[in-house]
Design a protein around this motif. Structure first.
Motif, PDB file in Angstrom:
ATOM      1  N   SER A 168     -22.375 -31.420  67.622  1.00 35.03           N
ATOM      2  CA  SER A 168     -20.949 -31.543  67.938  1.00 35.03           C
ATOM      3  C   SER A 168     -20.381 -30.212  68.401  1.00 35.03           C
TER       4      SER A 168
ATOM      5  N   VAL B  58     -18.362 -41.442  77.634  1.00 41.50           N
ATOM      6  CA  VAL B  58     -18.083 -40.670  76.418  1.00 41.50           C
ATOM      7  C   VAL B  58     -17.343 -41.480  75.369  1.00 41.50           C
TER       8      VAL B  58
ATOM      9  N   ARG C 118     -17.762 -41.438  71.422  1.00 41.06           N
ATOM     10  CA  ARG C 118     -18.370 -40.167  71.007  1.00 41.06           C
ATOM     11  C   ARG C 118     -17.374 -39.012  71.074  1.00 41.06           C
ATOM     12  N   PHE C 119     -16.478 -39.044  72.026  1.00 39.78           N
ATOM     13  CA  PHE C 119     -15.502 -37.972  72.216  1.00 39.78           C
ATOM     14  C   PHE C 119     -14.123 -38.451  71.773  1.00 39.78           C
TER      15      PHE C 119
ATOM     16  N   MET D  22     -16.251 -33.432  70.521  1.00 45.04           N
ATOM     17  CA  MET D  22     -17.413 -34.065  71.136  1.00 45.04           C
ATOM     18  C   MET D  22     -18.506 -34.213  70.086  1.00 45.04           C
TER      19      MET D  22
ATOM     20  N   LEU E 253     -23.662 -35.420  70.886  1.00 49.48           N
ATOM     21  CA  LEU E 253     -23.849 -34.882  72.229  1.00 49.48           C
ATOM     22  C   LEU E 253     -25.244 -35.176  72.765  1.00 49.48           C
ATOM     23  N   LYS E 254     -25.304 -35.397  74.075  1.00 53.21           N
ATOM     24  CA  LYS E 254     -26.544 -35.708  74.760  1.00 53.21           C
ATOM     25  C   LYS E 254     -26.804 -34.644  75.826  1.00 53.21           C
TER      26      LYS E 254
ATOM     27  N   ASP F 238     -24.562 -34.506  78.755  1.00 51.61           N
ATOM     28  CA  ASP F 238     -23.192 -33.989  78.613  1.00 51.61           C
ATOM     29  C   ASP F 238     -23.100 -32.530  79.053  1.00 51.61           C
ATOM     30  N   THR F 239     -24.234 -31.924  79.361  1.00 49.39           N
ATOM     31  CA  THR F 239     -24.241 -30.538  79.816  1.00 49.39           C
ATOM     32  C   THR F 239     -23.444 -30.398  81.103  1.00 49.39           C
TER      33      THR F 239
ATOM     34  N   VAL G 118     -26.260 -28.778  76.211  1.00 47.34           N
ATOM     35  CA  VAL G 118     -26.860 -29.572  75.151  1.00 47.34           C
ATOM     36  C   VAL G 118     -28.365 -29.589  75.383  1.00 47.34           C
TER      37      VAL G 118
END
Length: 121
Positions: free
Chosen positions: A16, A61, A64-65, A80, A83-84, A87-88, A119
């Motif tokens: 997160s 998102v 998750r966000f 967030m 994270l995956k 998501d970078t 991430v």
């Protein structure tokens, strides 16, 4: 109007981060503040926005966000979670006068500098 984004960093997948956007010159409680992101080689995309009538999220998102704001501090947050690697991106906050949570970047008049979120898998 000035926006200052912060809080990015490097995190492992599943972790997160909380981004902050400090806004001056615009009352966040009665206008719109949004988050966008841009991954390398991709166009900037909408992430989330908050207005006096509520909040909205991109499908990628949702769940998750979470976007929130502290009106007294003039700050909007993006929590967030889960994270995956996808998501970078560089995350930007933006603001516009009014109440419509527009998901398009050309609807926003004011932008902060980006903050990098990476991430790792």
């Amino acid at each position: 109007v000035q926006l200052q984004a912060s809080g990015g960093g490097l995190v492992q997948a599943g972790g997160s981060l909380r981004l902050s956007c400090a806004v001056s010159g615009l009352t966040i409680s009665s206008n719109v503040v949004g988050w966008f992101r841009q991954a390398p080689g991709k166009e900037r995309e909408f992430v989330s926005a908050i207005s006096r009538s509520g909040d909205g999220y991109a499908d990628s998102v949702k769940g998750r966000f979470t976007i929130s704001r502290d009106n007294a501090k003039g700050t909007v947050y993006l929590q967030m979670n889960s994270l995956k690697p996808e998501d970078t991106a560089v995350y930007y906050c933006a603001a516009r006068y009014g109440s419509a949570r527009a998901p398009t970047e050309n609807s926003y008049d004011y932008w902060g500098q980006g903050t990098q979120v990476t991430v790792s898998s």
